[in-house]
Write an enzyme that holds these catalytic residues in place. Structure first.
Site, PDB file in Angstrom:
ATOM      1  N   GLY A  69       6.621  82.765  -8.362  1.00  0.00           N
ATOM      2  CA  GLY A  69       5.356  83.423  -8.623  1.00  0.00           C
ATOM      3  C   GLY A  69       5.305  84.753  -7.883  1.00  0.00           C
ATOM      4  N   CYS A  70       4.411  85.636  -8.306  1.00  0.00           N
ATOM      5  CA  CYS A  70       4.337  86.948  -7.651  1.00  0.00           C
ATOM      6  C   CYS A  70       3.840  86.810  -6.213  1.00  0.00           C
ATOM      7  CB  CYS A  70       3.465  87.897  -8.452  1.00  0.00           C
ATOM      8  SG  CYS A  70       1.832  87.272  -8.883  1.00  0.00           S
TER       9      CYS A  70
END
Length: 297
Positions: free
Chosen positions: A115-116
């Site tokens: 995920g970012c």
């Protein structure tokens, strides 16, 4: 014969960015379904099984469904969704996470993009936990701000139509889909206390971990923290641990400086009493499509 790559979900935010990043590369063929047939399951199944590499740029439920449609054992998958990020049968696609992770990705047939938000958090916290500087049971907090592009089409439309707030704190009840991977891949015993937010700019991300050194059980200096992070990423092309001197001379840290790249900046700001560990990168680059290309490479 060139390998072919199929992006399932090429019309979404990450898919569009991924296509632009891959445009012009001639070592593979990028195949695409006509827009009028993209939602036909039997057509998707055909493309998914005919590809050498599939990159899933889909919502979680659709990504899980796509995997069930693939029965060709030779197809390699990169999943940009959060559907498989803590699945033991999938390789976590963060090459800089630890020594040798790049080779694990190279050998894997199932790779899940980070995920970012977790990308920056894991980059900062995992080396410190592994080195014993931060205890596994430490109550870690993390604050983050992302460009609105991280929220997908609905949030992008809201902001680009002039209806978005200047700043939006969210997940106020403490639940967030990234928490499980943030805990798992740092080695913490508990999920961090996570405070995400969105601001009125398109892309770019700042991750901040406040770390009161005076409260830790061991006597640790700012230089100790910086040395561990520097050693962890000494051979990482896309991750830069900036000098303490540079951090001392920062007046502001704006989130958009790495936009359009796969690079991530790490800073150890503050004093020997209280640190602000900072990560800066493009949430659509290193945090999404750029990470997918790095895993593809």
């Amino acid at each position: 014969m060139k390998p072919n790559i199929f992006i399932d979900g090429e019309a979404g935010t990450t898919g569009l960015r991924l296509k632009s990043l891959l445009a012009g590369r001639d070592e593979f063929d990028l195949v695409s379904i006509d827009a009028t047939r993209r939602k036909l399951t039997h057509i998707r199944r055909e493309y998914l099984n005919a590809a050498d590499i599939v990159i899933l740029c889909l919502p979680d439920t659709a990504a899980r469904e796509a995997v069930t449609l693939i029965n060709n054992p030779n197809v390699r998958i990169i999943d940009a969704s959060s559907a498989h990020r803590t699945d033991a049968d999938w390789t976590y696609g963060f090459p800089e996470m630890s020594k040798g992770q790049g080779e694990v990705i190279r050998q894997s047939r199932r790779v899940t993009n980070p995920g970012c938000y977790p990308t920056g958090f894991i980059a900062l916290m995992r080396p410190l936990v592994e080195a014993g500087l931060v205890p596994q049971d430490w109550p870690v907090s993390v604050h983050a701000v992302s460009g609105y592009s991280g929220g997908g089409k609905a949030l992008i439309h809201l902001y680009e139509s002039g209806q978005g707030e200047a700043y939006r704190a969210y997940a106020l009840k403490g639940a967030h889909k990234h928490l499980a991977e943030m805990q798992r891949y740092t080695g913490l015993n508990h999920a961090p206390h996570f405070s995400p937010s969105v601001a009125a700019y398109a892309q770019g991300m700042l991750i901040e971990i406040p770390l009161p050194l005076w409260a830790l059980p061991k006597t640790i200096s700012r230089s100790d923290i910086h040395a561990v992070l520097s050693a962890a990423y000494s051979e990482a092309h896309f991750v830069t641990v900036h000098s303490l001197d540079l951090a001392d001379h920062l007046d502001i840290l704006e989130p958009e400086a790495r936009n359009g790249t796969n690079f991530m900046d790490l800073y150890v700001c503050g004093t020997d009493d209280a640190l602000r560990l900072m990560a800066r990168f493009d949430n659509l680059g290193k945090g999404a499509a750029g990470a997918a290309v790095q895993n593809l490479n």
